[in-house]
Scaffold this motif. Structure first.
Motif, PDB file in Angstrom:
ATOM      1  N   TRP A  24      33.922   8.405  45.197  1.00  0.00           N
ATOM      2  CA  TRP A  24      35.089   8.836  44.469  1.00  0.00           C
ATOM      3  C   TRP A  24      36.560   8.546  44.979  1.00  0.00           C
ATOM      4  O   TRP A  24      37.183   7.828  44.343  1.00  0.00           O
ATOM      5  CB  TRP A  24      35.099  10.458  44.703  1.00  0.00           C
ATOM      6  CG  TRP A  24      34.055  11.177  43.802  1.00  0.00           C
ATOM      7  CD1 TRP A  24      33.539  10.733  42.670  1.00  0.00           C
ATOM      8  CD2 TRP A  24      33.686  12.549  43.881  1.00  0.00           C
ATOM      9  NE1 TRP A  24      32.316  11.552  42.069  1.00  0.00           N
ATOM     10  CE2 TRP A  24      32.766  12.771  42.767  1.00  0.00           C
ATOM     11  CE3 TRP A  24      33.948  13.698  44.696  1.00  0.00           C
ATOM     12  CZ2 TRP A  24      32.206  14.139  42.471  1.00  0.00           C
ATOM     13  CZ3 TRP A  24      33.454  14.890  44.696  1.00  0.00           C
ATOM     14  CH2 TRP A  24      32.521  15.114  43.415  1.00  0.00           C
ATOM     15  N   ASN A  27      36.992   5.365  43.418  1.00  0.00           N
ATOM     16  CA  ASN A  27      37.253   5.419  41.944  1.00  0.00           C
ATOM     17  C   ASN A  27      38.005   6.616  41.560  1.00  0.00           C
ATOM     18  O   ASN A  27      37.644   7.216  40.888  1.00  0.00           O
ATOM     19  CB  ASN A  27      35.897   5.494  41.138  1.00  0.00           C
ATOM     20  CG  ASN A  27      35.085   4.297  41.363  1.00  0.00           C
ATOM     21  OD1 ASN A  27      35.078   3.273  40.900  1.00  0.00           O
ATOM     22  ND2 ASN A  27      34.015   4.341  42.666  1.00  0.00           N
ATOM     23  N   ASP A  28      39.418   6.290  42.139  1.00  0.00           N
ATOM     24  CA  ASP A  28      40.489   7.164  41.439  1.00  0.00           C
ATOM     25  C   ASP A  28      40.059   8.847  41.884  1.00  0.00           C
ATOM     26  O   ASP A  28      40.474   9.746  41.082  1.00  0.00           O
ATOM     27  CB  ASP A  28      40.453   7.124  39.764  1.00  0.00           C
ATOM     28  CG  ASP A  28      40.989   5.635  39.648  1.00  0.00           C
ATOM     29  OD1 ASP A  28      41.897   5.366  39.972  1.00  0.00           O
ATOM     30  OD2 ASP A  28      40.192   5.003  38.515  1.00  0.00           O
ATOM     31  N   TYR A  31      38.310  11.278  39.364  1.00  0.00           N
ATOM     32  CA  TYR A  31      38.978  12.170  38.284  1.00  0.00           C
ATOM     33  C   TYR A  31      38.317  11.969  36.851  1.00  0.00           C
ATOM     34  O   TYR A  31      38.189  12.947  36.230  1.00  0.00           O
ATOM     35  CB  TYR A  31      40.437  11.665  38.287  1.00  0.00           C
ATOM     36  CG  TYR A  31      41.283  12.171  37.129  1.00  0.00           C
ATOM     37  CD1 TYR A  31      41.712  13.722  37.583  1.00  0.00           C
ATOM     38  CD2 TYR A  31      41.471  11.647  36.124  1.00  0.00           C
ATOM     39  CE1 TYR A  31      42.558  14.248  36.545  1.00  0.00           C
ATOM     40  CE2 TYR A  31      42.232  12.276  35.062  1.00  0.00           C
ATOM     41  CZ  TYR A  31      42.904  13.466  35.227  1.00  0.00           C
ATOM     42  OH  TYR A  31      43.470  14.035  34.179  1.00  0.00           O
ATOM     43  N   GLU A 148      51.075  -2.083  40.993  1.00  0.00           N
ATOM     44  CA  GLU A 148      49.727  -1.409  41.051  1.00  0.00           C
ATOM     45  C   GLU A 148      49.779  -0.213  41.979  1.00  0.00           C
ATOM     46  O   GLU A 148      48.984   0.895  42.050  1.00  0.00           O
ATOM     47  CB  GLU A 148      48.567  -2.458  41.300  1.00  0.00           C
ATOM     48  CG  GLU A 148      47.402  -1.655  41.269  1.00  0.00           C
ATOM     49  CD  GLU A 148      46.153  -2.580  41.623  1.00  0.00           C
ATOM     50  OE1 GLU A 148      44.908  -2.214  41.513  1.00  0.00           O
ATOM     51  OE2 GLU A 148      46.367  -3.909  41.204  1.00  0.00           O
ATOM     52  N   ARG A 156      51.025   4.871  45.740  1.00  0.00           N
ATOM     53  CA  ARG A 156      50.096   5.839  45.121  1.00  0.00           C
ATOM     54  C   ARG A 156      48.565   5.433  45.111  1.00  0.00           C
ATOM     55  O   ARG A 156      47.765   6.077  44.519  1.00  0.00           O
ATOM     56  CB  ARG A 156      50.584   5.901  43.379  1.00  0.00           C
ATOM     57  CG  ARG A 156      50.312   4.464  42.790  1.00  0.00           C
ATOM     58  CD  ARG A 156      50.635   4.510  41.325  1.00  0.00           C
ATOM     59  NE  ARG A 156      50.885   3.321  40.762  1.00  0.00           N
ATOM     60  CZ  ARG A 156      49.889   2.928  39.910  1.00  0.00           C
ATOM     61  NH1 ARG A 156      48.663   3.640  39.747  1.00  0.00           N
ATOM     62  NH2 ARG A 156      49.798   1.572  39.152  1.00  0.00           N
ATOM     63  N   GLN A 157      48.350   4.641  45.778  1.00  0.00           N
ATOM     64  CA  GLN A 157      46.950   4.060  46.144  1.00  0.00           C
ATOM     65  C   GLN A 157      46.401   4.814  47.338  1.00  0.00           C
ATOM     66  O   GLN A 157      47.368   4.977  48.308  1.00  0.00           O
ATOM     67  CB  GLN A 157      46.786   2.405  46.092  1.00  0.00           C
ATOM     68  CG  GLN A 157      46.992   2.132  44.696  1.00  0.00           C
ATOM     69  CD  GLN A 157      46.062   2.512  43.630  1.00  0.00           C
ATOM     70  OE1 GLN A 157      45.043   2.945  43.812  1.00  0.00           O
ATOM     71  NE2 GLN A 157      46.674   1.994  42.308  1.00  0.00           N
ATOM     72  N   LEU A 159      44.267   6.487  45.299  1.00  0.00           N
ATOM     73  CA  LEU A 159      43.734   7.515  44.156  1.00  0.00           C
ATOM     74  C   LEU A 159      44.461   7.152  42.877  1.00  0.00           C
ATOM     75  O   LEU A 159      43.943   7.753  41.879  1.00  0.00           O
ATOM     76  CB  LEU A 159      43.851   8.949  44.532  1.00  0.00           C
ATOM     77  CG  LEU A 159      43.057   9.224  45.762  1.00  0.00           C
ATOM     78  CD1 LEU A 159      43.291  10.954  45.912  1.00  0.00           C
ATOM     79  CD2 LEU A 159      41.615   9.086  45.477  1.00  0.00           C
ATOM     80  N   GLY A 160      45.730   6.249  42.987  1.00  0.00           N
ATOM     81  CA  GLY A 160      46.288   6.177  41.683  1.00  0.00           C
ATOM     82  C   GLY A 160      47.280   7.179  41.238  1.00  0.00           C
ATOM     83  O   GLY A 160      47.789   7.051  40.287  1.00  0.00           O
ATOM     84  N   TYR A 161      47.557   8.144  42.498  1.00  0.00           N
ATOM     85  CA  TYR A 161      48.533   9.186  41.903  1.00  0.00           C
ATOM     86  C   TYR A 161      49.026   9.654  43.155  1.00  0.00           C
ATOM     87  O   TYR A 161      48.508   9.972  44.212  1.00  0.00           O
ATOM     88  CB  TYR A 161      47.865  10.463  41.032  1.00  0.00           C
ATOM     89  CG  TYR A 161      48.597  11.571  40.697  1.00  0.00           C
ATOM     90  CD1 TYR A 161      49.926  11.395  40.251  1.00  0.00           C
ATOM     91  CD2 TYR A 161      48.367  12.719  41.317  1.00  0.00           C
ATOM     92  CE1 TYR A 161      50.665  12.572  39.908  1.00  0.00           C
ATOM     93  CE2 TYR A 161      49.201  14.017  40.883  1.00  0.00           C
ATOM     94  CZ  TYR A 161      50.272  13.695  40.305  1.00  0.00           C
ATOM     95  OH  TYR A 161      50.946  14.821  40.003  1.00  0.00           O
ATOM     96  N   THR A 165      47.161  11.308  46.504  1.00  0.00           N
ATOM     97  CA  THR A 165      47.095  10.335  47.546  1.00  0.00           C
ATOM     98  C   THR A 165      47.584  10.998  48.968  1.00  0.00           C
ATOM     99  O   THR A 165      47.011  10.837  49.980  1.00  0.00           O
ATOM    100  CB  THR A 165      47.862   9.057  47.694  1.00  0.00           C
ATOM    101  OG1 THR A 165      47.044   8.352  46.252  1.00  0.00           O
ATOM    102  CG2 THR A 165      47.887   8.326  48.671  1.00  0.00           C
TER     103      THR A 165
END
Length: 224
Positions: A24, A27-28, A31, A148, A156-157, A159-161, A165
């Motif tokens: 997980w 991989n984001d 989510y 990115e 934001r990495q 988790l991309g948010y 994060t």
């Protein structure tokens, strides 16, 4: 023989949990359904195996059993609410996510943890988070574009948010800090966990979000 059985009973599920959590993290945060649904199948199978191995459906202790049953009731109600949901698809997705979390909580509640096995799970989790966060930071430092990694000045990495994060590193900070001063932990590992805790505390500031304060507060209550 009994000690080996006890170690295997806790150790094998702990390794499975750490493997899923690592998947997980990469991989984001699990989510999207493509990530948490396959993991959910593994977790439900793991829960069934733990029930068979321990010979119990509910954990020892009224408080633990009540907590698991209350969580199960919430999950059941979430599935029932699909009947009147505006979007059936989104309702199913939310219910599935809660079911996955219930499987994790149920497995953890059933296992007979001791200090060593709990330290293995929590320490492994904190180290994984620190490594993944450090890798995201190093990757950003060498990137030609930060689009990115940064949104409106907020990191934001991995988790991309940004909020997720910040909460991730803030929650992982507490087990690392706890293990950095436990006497039963070897001194080299104490130093490693202290460095891990220091890094995670500083990394939490990068997303610039109030979610970090909430995560720190929740972590402090749990660790107390």
């Amino acid at each position: 023989m009994e000690r080996f059985r006890q170690s295997a009973l806790v150790g094998l599920p702990a390794v499975v949990l750490l493997g899923i959590w690592l998947w997980w993290l990469l991989n984001d945060g699990g989510y999207f359904p493509r990530d948490h649904l396959p993991a959910g199948i593994v977790l439900v199978c793991l829960l069934a195996a733990v029930m068979l191995a321990t010979g119990r459906v509910l954990p020892h202790g009224r408080a633990q059993a009540a907590s698991v049953l209350a969580f199960a009731g919430l999950v059941a109600w979430t599935f029932v609410s699909i009947a009147w949901a505006v979007s059936d698809g989104l309702a199913w997705e939310a219910a599935d996510e809660l079911l996955v979390l219930l499987a994790i909580a149920w497995v953890v509640a059933l296992l007979p943890w001791d200090v060593r096995s709990a330290a293995f799970l929590l320490g492994g989790w904190s180290l994984m988070v620190a490594v993944v966060c450090a890798a995201a930071l190093v990757s950003a430092l060498g990137a030609d574009s930060l689009a990115e990694y940064v949104t409106e000045g907020r990191f934001r990495q991995p988790l991309g948010y940004s909020n997720a994060t910040a909460a991730l590193s803030a929650i992982a900070f507490w087990p690392a800090l706890l293990l950095s001063y436990r006497r039963e932990v070897p001194i080299p590992l104490q130093a490693l966990f202290l460095a891990c805790a220091a890094f995670l505390a500083q990394f939490t500031l990068l997303p610039q979000t109030r979610a970090a304060l909430l995560a720190f507060g929740v972590g402090a209550v749990v660790m107390a």
